[in-house]
Design a protein around this motif. Structure first.
Motif, mmCIF file in Angstrom:
data_model
loop_
_atom_site.group_PDB
_atom_site.id
_atom_site.type_symbol
_atom_site.label_atom_id
_atom_site.label_comp_id
_atom_site.label_asym_id
_atom_site.label_seq_id
_atom_site.Cartn_x
_atom_site.Cartn_y
_atom_site.Cartn_z
ATOM 1 N N ILE A 139 0.850 -1.190 0.000
ATOM 2 C CA ILE A 139 0.000 0.000 0.000
ATOM 3 C C ILE A 139 0.883 1.237 0.000
ATOM 4 N N SER A 140 0.411 2.290 -0.642
ATOM 5 C CA SER A 140 1.145 3.553 -0.720
ATOM 6 C C SER A 140 0.455 4.607 0.131
ATOM 7 N N ALA A 141 1.203 5.606 0.526
ATOM 8 C CA ALA A 141 0.644 6.681 1.349
ATOM 9 C C ALA A 141 -0.538 7.313 0.629
ATOM 10 N N GLY A 142 -1.627 7.513 1.354
ATOM 11 C CA GLY A 142 -2.817 8.105 0.789
ATOM 12 C C GLY A 142 -3.762 7.104 0.154
ATOM 13 N N GLU A 143 -3.315 5.865 -0.019
ATOM 14 C CA GLU A 143 -4.144 4.841 -0.636
ATOM 15 C C GLU A 143 -5.068 4.216 0.404
ATOM 16 N N LYS A 144 -6.240 3.728 -0.085
ATOM 17 C CA LYS A 144 -7.221 3.072 0.772
ATOM 18 C C LYS A 144 -7.590 1.721 0.194
ATOM 19 N N HIS A 145 -7.593 0.704 1.052
ATOM 20 C CA HIS A 145 -7.997 -0.639 0.654
ATOM 21 C C HIS A 145 -9.318 -0.988 1.338
ATOM 22 N N LEU A 146 -10.212 -1.600 0.559
ATOM 23 C CA LEU A 146 -11.551 -1.895 1.043
ATOM 24 C C LEU A 146 -11.804 -3.396 1.044
ATOM 25 N N TYR A 147 -12.266 -3.906 2.207
ATOM 26 C CA TYR A 147 -12.569 -5.328 2.347
ATOM 27 C C TYR A 147 -14.019 -5.489 2.797
ATOM 28 N N GLN A 148 -14.587 -6.663 2.448
ATOM 29 C CA GLN A 148 -15.939 -7.004 2.892
ATOM 30 C C GLN A 148 -15.869 -8.172 3.882
ATOM 31 N N ILE A 149 -16.748 -8.126 4.877
ATOM 32 C CA ILE A 149 -16.855 -9.201 5.867
ATOM 33 C C ILE A 149 -18.326 -9.558 6.002
ATOM 34 N N THR A 150 -18.673 -10.807 5.725
ATOM 35 C CA THR A 150 -20.054 -11.265 5.857
ATOM 36 C C THR A 150 -20.271 -11.777 7.275
ATOM 37 N N LEU A 151 -21.237 -11.176 7.970
ATOM 38 C CA LEU A 151 -21.503 -11.540 9.362
ATOM 39 C C LEU A 151 -22.975 -11.883 9.565
ATOM 40 N N GLU A 152 -23.200 -12.836 10.442
ATOM 41 C CA GLU A 152 -24.548 -13.133 10.885
ATOM 42 C C GLU A 152 -24.975 -12.067 11.896
ATOM 43 N N LYS A 153 -26.212 -12.130 12.333
ATOM 44 C CA LYS A 153 -26.727 -11.169 13.300
ATOM 45 C C LYS A 153 -26.041 -11.336 14.658
ATOM 46 N N ASP A 154 -25.794 -10.206 15.315
ATOM 47 C CA ASP A 154 -25.254 -10.166 16.680
ATOM 48 C C ASP A 154 -23.932 -10.921 16.808
ATOM 49 N N ARG A 155 -22.965 -10.531 15.983
ATOM 50 C CA ARG A 155 -21.639 -11.141 16.012
ATOM 51 C C ARG A 155 -20.584 -10.087 16.359
ATOM 52 N N PHE A 156 -19.532 -10.572 16.972
ATOM 53 C CA PHE A 156 -18.345 -9.764 17.242
ATOM 54 C C PHE A 156 -17.214 -10.281 16.364
ATOM 55 N N ALA A 157 -16.586 -9.400 15.611
ATOM 56 C CA ALA A 157 -15.465 -9.774 14.751
ATOM 57 C C ALA A 157 -14.242 -8.970 15.145
#
Length: 580
Positions: A40-58
């Protein structure tokens, strides 16, 4: 480690495109237990997805390798859920958490705030997904998940309310070499939380008629230089004395000031203050070192003995002590660590200066202390004075009480103190209107103890908050940057006229200013070089917000320069003859 990314579903892609985020790089879906490695370079943003069920702690771990990342999480509706940024800068672990309210796709954004190398990278792991805690005890475990490991230093937590210890627990390790867990009974350095004890002792002596808070410090410690203004014990207690922080002077002097003898030698060299006493406020360790000296001279006892006889013993704080000799044997005391990209590295606390720091205690004992401040009985008058915001000469109230910081957290009055020294972090947060106190003591350099303590306090707050006093007025810090200088012609700047050797009598040290690669660089001996960036003619910006301002004679010749850094203002260095 290899990448493990699934194809981004059209649902997730549509969701991310709807977010108010820009310059994003789509990275895919995170899978629990699989590590992603990415540059990653300065100023760059990386986007990830996380699939969660209801009422979960990740919980997620990010290992920074040459990049300082900030982590922002978004809920299933695209609204910001939280942001995370530890003190680790470009090296070491960062952590983040997500709490799901319903089944869906949640977003994790990695922002590269700065880098220190060309190919900076990070490793990202979704290491835990579990049902969301319901009770406060389980929620505290979730907040401390980043440190709950036998491979990491950690922290101890205690919660007090209604005169009872509601919760105590340790996380991580007290000693990694020998595999010793950190528990609520493990002693740690509480660093500047010591200041609360020092000021309490001063008030005890005042109550005994042996001193007055408005007395001149030179009445008890005549070695303090005469700066032309009265500096009272109150000024020292409320951080409004204007005296430079000896820790800042130590950084400038290039040698340790870790004994009483060294402290007084440095103090004797000082000619100037940061500001006129009472005109402003700026946190200074110098004040409480001098107050400890007053305690010793007035009581005729050592600081450690006075604290033990008047606080530790009466309250039953049997695990607490004062380290007034760095060669002391301290059974069971945790080691401290800096969690780096290469794993934890040991840190050390050196020195025998007391008053501003020096107390070693554990979460259980500090819970006793906090409960005493909530319910002080015969010393209610002392606690009331300690938790009264300081007052400047113009009547402005500050957040510095004599021994306790006074602030507001989400409408709840908080009094207490934080501390940090040699890899140890501490916070004692007391919420009088809620009859609540939270203690966080850590042996790792990458925790913000006060925000963690406040998050824990929120689990126990009364609602709505009760207010017993008005909000405080913010005070401009003594070292605040002044208004921008007027525009100037950079082509007229002649860096060579600033080069040469400069000596400070107050710091007892010499700096060399040299031209390296077309830039003006300070070479302070064995410390790292500091490159100066011109802000205007004769004014340069240094590291950590420092300002260097050169002083000229009437004929335009450079005579010297003044350094202004946090907690230290206008430290003069004279240009030595022969410098060019």
């Amino acid at each position: 480690m290899g990448k493990c990314l699934n194809t981004v579903s059209s649902v997730a892609l549509n969701l991310t495109l709807s977010l108010p985020l820009f310059a994003q790089r789509q990275m895919g879906i995170l899978i629990q237990g699989k590590t992603v490695t990415a540059e990653i370079s300065a100023g760059e943003k990386h986007l990830y997805q996380i699939t969660l069920e209801k009422d979960r702690f990740a919980h997620l771990n990010i290992l920074q390798k040459g990049v300082d990342v900030k982590v922002v999480t978004y809920d299933a509706n695209g609204k910001i859920a939280g942001d995370f940024d530890s003190p680790n800068y470009t090296s070491g672990p960062e952590s983040a958490a997500l709490y799901s309210s319903g089944k869906g796709i949640y977003i994790l954004e990695i922002q590269a705030q700065s880098t220190d190398r060309e190919h900076a990278s990070y490793e990202l792991t979704l290491d835990r997904v579990s049902p969301k805690a319901v009770q406060p005890e389980g929620k505290i475990d979730e907040l401390m998940a980043a440190f709950d490991s036998n491979q990491s230093p950690g922290a101890s937590v205690a919660v007090v309310s209604g005169g009872r210890l509601l919760f105590e627990k340790g996380y991580g390790m007290a000693n990694l070499e020998h595999g010793i867990p950190l528990r609520a009974t493990t002693p740690l350095h509480v660093a500047s939380v010591t200041k609360s004890f020092t000021n309490y002792c001063i008030f005890l002596l005042e109550k005994q008629g042996k001193l007055k808070l408005d007395d001149d410090i030179r009445k008890y410690v005549p070695e303090v230089p005469d700066f032309g203004y009265k500096i009272s014990l109150r000024h020292l207690a409320e951080h409004s004395s204007g005296m430079r922080d000896y820790a800042a002077l130590r950084g400038m002097a290039r040698y340790e000031i870790d004994t009483r003898e060294m402290f007084f030698k440095m103090l004797a060299r000082q000619h100037d203050l940061n500001f006129i006493p009472g005109e402003n406020c700026d946190y200074s360790n110098t004040g409480c070192v001098l107050l400890a000296e007053v305690i010793q001279r007035v009581s005729g006892k050592s600081y450690s003995r006075f604290v033990k006889e008047n606080i530790f013993d009466p309250l039953g704080m049997n695990a607490s002590t004062v380290q007034d000799d760095q060669s002391m044997i301290l059974p069971g005391v945790a080691d401290s660590y800096d969690r780096t990209v290469d794993g934890p590295k040991k840190m050390y606390v050196l020195g025998s200066l007391v008053g501003g720091t020096g107390i070693i205690s554990n979460a259980r004992d500090m819970a006793i202390w906090a409960n005493h401040l909530l319910h002080p009985k015969d010393d209610a008058d002392i606690v009331a004075k300690m938790s009264t915001p300081g007052k400047l000469n113009d009547g402005t109230r500050t957040t510095f009480g004599p021994g306790l910081m006074v602030s507001d957290h989400k409408g709840h009055l908080e009094i207490g103190h934080s501390g940090a020294t040699g890899g140890f972090k501490a916070h004692v947060g007391i919420f009088p209107d809620d009859d609540l106190a939270v203690i966080v003591l850590a042996n790792t350099n990458d925790i913000y103890s006060r925000p963690v303590a406040r998050q824990i306090a929120e689990l126990y707050f009364n609602a709505p908050p009760k207010r017993t006093r008005p909000a405080l007025v913010s005070v401009v810090p003594a070292n605040a940057v002044e208004d921008p200088k007027p525009a100037w012609d950079k082509s007229t700047l002649k860096l060579v006229e600033y080069t040469g050797k400069y000596y400070s009598d107050e710091a007892a040290t010499t700096y060399s200013f040299e031209l390296i690669g077309g830039q003006l660089v300070i070479r302070p001996g064995y410390l790292s070089d500091m490159t100066l960036t011109p802000q205007s003619r004769d004014t340069f910006q240094g590291a950590f917000g420092g300002i260097v301002e050169f002083v000229r004679a009437h004929d335009g010749k450079v005579l010297g320069c003044k350094f202004t850094f946090p907690r230290m203002k206008n430290l003069f260095f004279k240009k030595l003859a022969g410098g060019s």
